[in-house]
Structure formats: C-alpha cells, structure tokens
Motif scaffolding. Structure first.
Motif, short mmCIF file in Angstrom:
data_model
loop_
_atom_site.label_atom_id
_atom_site.label_comp_id
_atom_site.label_asym_id
_atom_site.label_seq_id
_atom_site.Cartn_x
_atom_site.Cartn_y
_atom_site.Cartn_z
N THR A 294 0.86 -1.21 -0.05
CA THR A 294 -0.08 0.16 0.01
C THR A 294 0.95 1.27 0.08
OG1 THR A 294 -1.68 -1.22 1.33
CG2 THR A 294 -1.90 1.30 1.10
N GLY A 295 0.46 2.42 -0.69
CA GLY A 295 0.80 3.50 -0.51
C GLY A 295 -0.25 4.52 -0.48
N TRP A 296 0.03 5.85 -0.77
CA TRP A 296 -0.89 6.85 -0.33
C TRP A 296 -0.89 8.16 -1.38
CZ3 TRP A 296 0.74 3.91 3.70
CH2 TRP A 296 -0.37 3.42 4.38
N LEU A 297 -1.78 8.21 -2.27
CA LEU A 297 -1.88 9.54 -2.93
C LEU A 297 -2.15 10.57 -1.84
CD1 LEU A 297 -4.39 8.76 -5.97
CD2 LEU A 297 -1.77 9.04 -6.08
N THR A 298 -0.88 11.53 -1.59
CA THR A 298 -0.73 12.19 -0.43
C THR A 298 -1.11 13.52 -0.87
OG1 THR A 298 0.86 10.52 0.42
CG2 THR A 298 0.68 12.56 1.41
N TYR A 299 -2.39 13.97 -0.61
CA TYR A 299 -2.89 15.20 -0.50
C TYR A 299 -2.25 16.14 0.59
CZ TYR A 299 -6.03 14.16 -4.41
OH TYR A 299 -6.40 13.49 -5.73
N ASP A 300 -2.37 15.68 1.92
CA ASP A 300 -1.92 16.60 3.01
C ASP A 300 -1.23 15.62 4.02
OD1 ASP A 300 -1.82 18.06 5.35
OD2 ASP A 300 -4.04 18.44 5.41
N GLU A 301 -0.24 15.82 4.31
CA GLU A 301 0.63 15.19 5.31
C GLU A 301 0.02 15.08 6.55
OE1 GLU A 301 3.57 13.75 6.05
OE2 GLU A 301 4.07 13.29 4.03
N ASN A 302 -0.84 15.83 6.97
CA ASN A 302 -1.48 16.07 8.27
C ASN A 302 -2.61 15.48 8.35
OD1 ASN A 302 0.83 17.54 9.34
ND2 ASN A 302 -0.05 19.40 8.30
N ALA A 303 -3.22 14.81 7.16
CA ALA A 303 -4.52 14.47 7.06
C ALA A 303 -4.30 12.95 7.60
CB ALA A 303 -5.26 14.37 5.72
N ALA A 304 -5.24 12.08 7.48
CA ALA A 304 -5.12 10.60 7.61
C ALA A 304 -4.62 9.91 6.75
CB ALA A 304 -6.58 10.20 8.34
N PHE A 305 -4.01 8.73 6.86
CA PHE A 305 -3.53 7.79 5.94
C PHE A 305 -4.38 6.50 5.97
CE2 PHE A 305 -0.16 10.76 6.18
CZ PHE A 305 0.12 10.78 4.81
N PRO A 306 -5.61 6.47 5.57
CA PRO A 306 -6.66 5.39 5.78
C PRO A 306 -6.08 3.95 5.31
CG PRO A 306 -7.64 6.84 4.07
CD PRO A 306 -6.25 7.36 4.54
N GLU A 307 -6.42 3.07 6.02
CA GLU A 307 -6.21 1.73 5.69
C GLU A 307 -7.32 1.46 4.09
OE1 GLU A 307 -4.28 -0.95 6.40
OE2 GLU A 307 -3.65 0.89 7.59
N PRO A 308 -6.73 0.58 3.31
CA PRO A 308 -7.48 0.31 2.06
C PRO A 308 -8.49 -0.36 2.18
CG PRO A 308 -5.22 -0.81 1.78
CD PRO A 308 -5.28 0.01 3.16
N ALA A 309 -9.85 -0.11 1.39
CA ALA A 309 -11.00 -0.81 1.41
C ALA A 309 -10.95 -1.93 0.76
CB ALA A 309 -12.12 0.09 0.91
N LEU A 310 -11.68 -3.17 1.62
CA LEU A 310 -11.34 -4.31 0.68
C LEU A 310 -12.61 -4.31 -0.41
CD1 LEU A 310 -12.15 -6.53 4.11
CD2 LEU A 310 -10.13 -6.44 2.76
N ILE A 311 -12.25 -4.96 -1.51
CA ILE A 311 -12.79 -4.97 -2.65
C ILE A 311 -13.37 -6.41 -2.95
CG2 ILE A 311 -11.59 -3.14 -3.69
CD1 ILE A 311 -10.07 -5.10 -5.16
N ASP A 312 -14.37 -6.65 -3.70
CA ASP A 312 -15.20 -7.89 -3.83
C ASP A 312 -14.53 -8.57 -4.94
OD1 ASP A 312 -16.93 -7.18 -2.19
OD2 ASP A 312 -18.38 -6.23 -3.54
N GLN A 313 -13.95 -7.88 -5.96
CA GLN A 313 -13.64 -8.61 -7.33
C GLN A 313 -12.48 -7.51 -7.94
OE1 GLN A 313 -16.70 -9.56 -9.92
NE2 GLN A 313 -17.09 -7.34 -10.37
N TYR A 314 -11.42 -8.53 -8.82
CA TYR A 314 -10.53 -7.45 -9.34
C TYR A 314 -11.24 -7.22 -10.83
CZ TYR A 314 -7.44 -9.04 -5.85
OH TYR A 314 -6.53 -9.25 -4.61
#
Ligand SMILES: [Cu+2]
Length: 602
Positions: A294-314
C-alpha cells in the motif's frame, strides 16, 4: 512537393541536431539493503546505490552505458527491455543469445540510439539475476507525444515481488532440485512499490499526473488501483494508445502502462494506492505472506492515511482491447510458428518447461556470434544447436507465433527486438484437464486495429496468436518473463535475416574481450566448432527424459522414501545441501540416470 521535401529535410536535420549523447557509467556492485524493512540482505545495485538509478533520455538520443562488473562472485549482463536495438543487436544483452556473460572484473559498453518513446526498463539478463536487484526504469521522453500538454507532472512507479534469499540459492536449493519435482516457484516474501513500502505519493489538487508504471518483479502479476481515482491508459510497452478509461490495471512482470491520473479538487483526505499479487500464480499462500503493498496519494501530510478498503473482485481493464494511436490492420502472416507450452520432469527428476519437446539450454557460443562466424551456413538452424530451439526467419516478412499452453499457469511472454500485434488471446480453459487450442480454420474475434506490445500473457491452458514484421535483423529471444520459468527453459530463439545481420552489423571488440576474459567460446557453431559447423559434439543439451512410468508424484514418493531410509539407517544426518546432493544421487541411480551426465548438459 518540392516545398514538402525541403521541410522534411529541415525537420530531419533539426532532429539530428537535437539528438544528444547520454552516458551512464555503471559499477555493478553488491549493496546492503532492506526494502521491506523485514530482512537485511545484499542486493545488486549500481555505483553504491540500491535501487539502481533509472536511465533517462530523449527520443533519438544515443545512449552509452558503460558497465563494469564489480560483483566479485557472479557474471552479469544488461538487457534494455523493449528497445528494438535496430542495427545494434549486440547491445540487446541476453547472455547466450547476443553476448557472453561479463565476468567479474570485466567491462562492457552498450552503445545504441533510441528511436522509441515511452516507458521501458533495464535488467540483468544473466541467469535469474535481475530479481536480486539489478533492474530499474528506462524512460524515453518525447515532446511530440499525443497527450503532450495534458498533464502537469511526469513520474513513474515500479511494482515488484521481492525475495529475501538470493536467486542462485533459491534456484539450487528450492527450485531446480529433486525435492521440488512439481516445479513450484519459490513464494516471494513481500511486495514493493518503488522498491519500498508505505510510500507517500505526493500530489496537489486539480492536477494531472502522468504515471509510468512498470512491473519489475520476477514472478507475479499485480493488480494496481488508486482508491476513488479513475485514470486513462495512454501508453503500453512504448506504444501510444487511444486514451482509455480504467480503474484498475493488471500488469504482468515486464509490462508497462502509462496512465494520466487527475487529482481531486480538495485536500482533506489521502487515498490508498494498492498493488496486489495475482495469488493464482502462487502454489501456496503462506500464513505470514502479505501479498499487497500500500501507498498513498498524499494530498495533505497532516490528514489521515486510511487503510485500503476491501474489494469484492478485481475489475481490471483487459489490454486486448486497447487501440494503438498509430493504426495498423491485422498483418497477414507469411510464416507461422506453432508451439505448445508444457512443464514436465526430465530424467534427473527436476521439473522443466518446454516449447514442444525442447527445454531451452544456452549454447556454448552466443547465437549472434554463431551468425557472425558462419557465412552462408547462417540460414541453417542446425548450427545454432539442438537445444536453442532456433527458427531462421526471412527478411521483411510477417511472422506469426501461435502459442498453445498446456499448463494451468499464467505466463507473460516477451519478444526481444519487436512489438507484436496481439491477434487473439483465449480465455482460460474451463478446467485443468482440457486445453484450448487455436484453430486457424475457426478464428475468434480479431480487433480491427490489434493492440501492439512486447509482453503478453497466456491464460491457463489457453492460447494466443501474435504477429510481427521481420524488419529488424538480429537474434531475438522469445521467452516467458517469469524468471523461474526462463531458468526451466521456457524460451526459443529467432534468427531474423542472418545475411542482413552479417552485412550490416558488427560485434564490438570490448564484447569479444568479455568472452575472452571469461574463457567463453565466441565463434563457430553452438558447440564452439569452427571447422565443421554441422558437428555439434560437445554442445549443451537438456537432461535425458524420465524413464517411462515415472511421474512427479512418483519422484516425490521416491525422494522421501530415500530420505527416510537414510535417516532410518543412521548413515547421515539430514541437514544441509551436501546431504541433499547425496539423496539426489541415490534417487537418480535408482532411476537409472547419471547426475554427472545431466549436470554436464545443463
Ligand atoms: Cu512462465
């Protein structure tokens, strides 16, 4: 007309004037590194750094890469993946095909011009070496790209599987060995983004990013997505494509996708970006394996870095339907090659990979060097050896390769020196015991303007059909890009227009010097015979076949009964490699095969 040709001349000279020479001096070295934060190991880096630096140039530039092998314990060689090397086949890099291994302490210069735009990569093409770290992007800028002006920043992203143990160690102890008769590939220890994890991909709102993505891994394809951000695919493997909306990519090892991704207009949140293994390609899923990075498209260093959501299918975009910007109708083939892919055990009990009945074994003399030293006999495939699986191609023809896979795995195949049209690609066979075989009398849907690229995968027990023009004289390797499968021999050789190679190309002296320094043969047929090119005595061959009636399952049973017999008799203690060798020898003797013979023919 006159005005036009004057303009054309002016344009050509302007291009020539702009072309630069870009030089890289690379000292290839072992470097201590720990990219997944879990294990310190030595990786192969360049000039004291790991990861190795990207190569960057403009289209039409001359690139000179001056490589010194300072590894001390392993040869090396560098391949520039996807570049045509038109007129400079000797600069392509694969050992045994276009050059000798560069031994420790030696030097080699790769000198070529780049006439293709887009995203490429360079990597070791010696043995299974590149997953030990010697791989990095190769970026070719083109100010005339069709989407020029439509983005604000130009950047790249690598994804990769990653092993803690070295490839030579894994190959000898876990992979190409009797104790692995089913050919199960070693399971990677981690996934990497830009050779790291938890990366912060800094972005600004309301901007468009051109992201060049490459999978530099050894084995697994990856699904890549950016949460809540769709994007446009604009280039694959150096071919510009009509901008195509997508929300997820499926990228095999060695493939590239360039995308345009536009950011949101607010900065209140950061968004996970995920690369996830295609776990279908792993024989087992160890409990402790984390197959996402996982990485993050980082808009704001001070904002949260959420865990990825689970997905149903690829739900990824199928590259078969991409349309090149430069449109070409399906080529009509002049010459067709059909090969079946399979994995089987040979007489030493080890599992190998085959095109038809042949498992590739590199010749004593690199095939290009045989071309250059064989005169008029260069058009006879015999001289290139019994196990290089060589086809001699005519000049300026359309070549078709029909590949029928009789293996339940997915395999990404790469052709050096070309892009090819992907004419057909079947779905996976519905079950493991039946195969889908291409029937030319009953073709499937062919796109009006087939997608072109240099690496394409075949689905389980399925097939593909590709076509390309033999307009690039050279010796070109066609192989599965899974490094384990290449080590198992899943490769063949195309000798394209050998008379043209002989009349227009040279092998530089420093390339011959690398052969001499390592004591490698550099002239004559595949066996190194310079007197009688049709006498192949001494050539390298695949091991002898398994005695009739043996199966992988039988070998497993035999190995473990031998092990328990030894342990039970108390003759040896069961640990380490030397004991394994003893067991291999015992099993081989039972099977009537001399390991010394088969070792010699590897
Ligand atoms: Cu493969």
């Amino acid at each position: 007309m006159r005005a036009f040709s004057l303009l054309a001349t002016l344009a050509a000279s302007a291009t020539a004037a702009l072309a630069a020479t870009v030089q890289y001096d690379f000292s290839v070295e072992w470097i201590q590194a720990n990219p997944d934060g879990d294990y310190d190991r030595e990786l192969i880096g360049i000039n004291g750094q790991w990861p190795p630096p990207p190569i960057k140039c403009n289209i039409h530039d001359r690139v000179i890469v001056n490589v010194t092998n300072n590894l001390g314990n392993e040869p090396t060689a560098i391949h520039f993946h996807g570049l045509f090397m038109n007129g400079t086949n000797a600069m392509d890099g694969p050992v045994g095909v276009t050059q000798c291994p560069v031994p420790p302490g030696s030097n080699i210069i790769y000198n070529f011009t780049v006439e293709q735009p887009g995203m490429y990569w360079y990597h070791s093409h010696f043995g299974g070496q590149y997953p030990d770290g010697l791989r990095a992007p190769f970026i070719v800028y083109d100010k005339d790209e069709p989407f020029a002006g439509q983005y604000d920043e130009d950047t790249y992203l690598t994804v990769s599987d990653y092993y803690h143990q070295s490839i030579p160690w894994l190959t000898a102890n876990k992979f190409l060995t009797l104790i692995n008769p089913t050919g199960a590939e070693p399971i990677p220890d981690a996934a990497l983004f830009n050779d790291s994890q938890n990366i912060k991909f800094n972005v600004e709102p309301n901007k468009t990013y051109k992201i060049r993505i490459v999978n530099v891994g050894a084995l697994v394809s990856q699904y890549i997505w950016f949460e809540d951000h769709d994007f446009k695919i604009v280039e694959v493997d150096g071919i510009y494509v009509e901008p195509t909306d997508a929300s997820m990519l499926y990228i095999t090892v060695a493939q590239r996708y360039t995308i345009l991704l536009t950011t949101k207009n607010s900065t209140d949140q950061n968004y996970p970006m995920i690369s996830s293994f295609d776990t279908d390609m792993l024989d087992k899923l160890p409990e402790d394996l984390v197959w996402n990075v996982t990485g993050w498209l980082t808009y704001d260093e001070n904002a949260a870095f959420p865990e990825p959501a689970l997905i149903d299918q690829y739900d990824f975009y199928d590259d078969f339907n991409l349309v090149p910007v430069e449109k070409e109708l399906p080529y009509e083939p002049d010459y067709s090659i059909t090969v079946d892919v399979s994995m089987q055990n040979l007489g030493n009990g080890v599992n190998y990979a085959f095109f038809d009945e042949l498992s590739y074994v590199a010749p004593n003399v690199p095939t290009l060097y045989t071309v250059m030293s064989s005169g008029n006999d260069s058009t006879d495939a015999t001289i290139y050896g019994s196990n290089t699986h060589t086809y001699v191609l005519g000049y300026q023809e359309v070549i078709e390769i029909v590949l029928n896979s009789k293996d339940p795995g997915k395999h990404p195949f790469h052709l050096h020196g070309h892009v090819f049209q992907v004419i057909e690609r079947s779905e996976a066979s519905p079950d493991d015991n039946s195969f889908l075989v291409y029937d030319p009398a009953n073709p499937g849907t062919v796109n009006e303007y087939p997608m072109r690229r240099d690496t394409v995968y075949v689905r389980p027990n399925g097939y593909f059909v590709i076509r390309f023009k033999s307009d690039n004289p050279g010796v070109w390797f066609f192989h599965c890009h899974i490094e384990w499968h290449l080590a198992q021999g899943l490769a063949l050789t195309l000798v394209e227009a050998p008379a043209e190679i002989q009349s227009k190309q040279v092998i530089p002296e420093d390339h011959y010097a690398a052969c001499k320094a390592g004591g490698y043969a550099y002239e004559g047929n595949a066996a190194g015979n310079t007197v009688n090119l049709f006498d192949l005595k001494g050539e390298k061959l695949q091991p002898k076949p398994l005695p009739a009636g043996f199966t992988a399952r039988g070998i497993v049973a035999m190995v473990f009964s031998c092990i328990s017999a030894f342990v039970g008799m108390g003759f040896i203690t069961w640990y380490g490699l030397s004991d394994l060798k003893t067991t291999e020898r015992e099993v081989a003797e039972v099977m009537g095969e001399s390991l010394d013979d088969s070792d010699a023919s590897k």
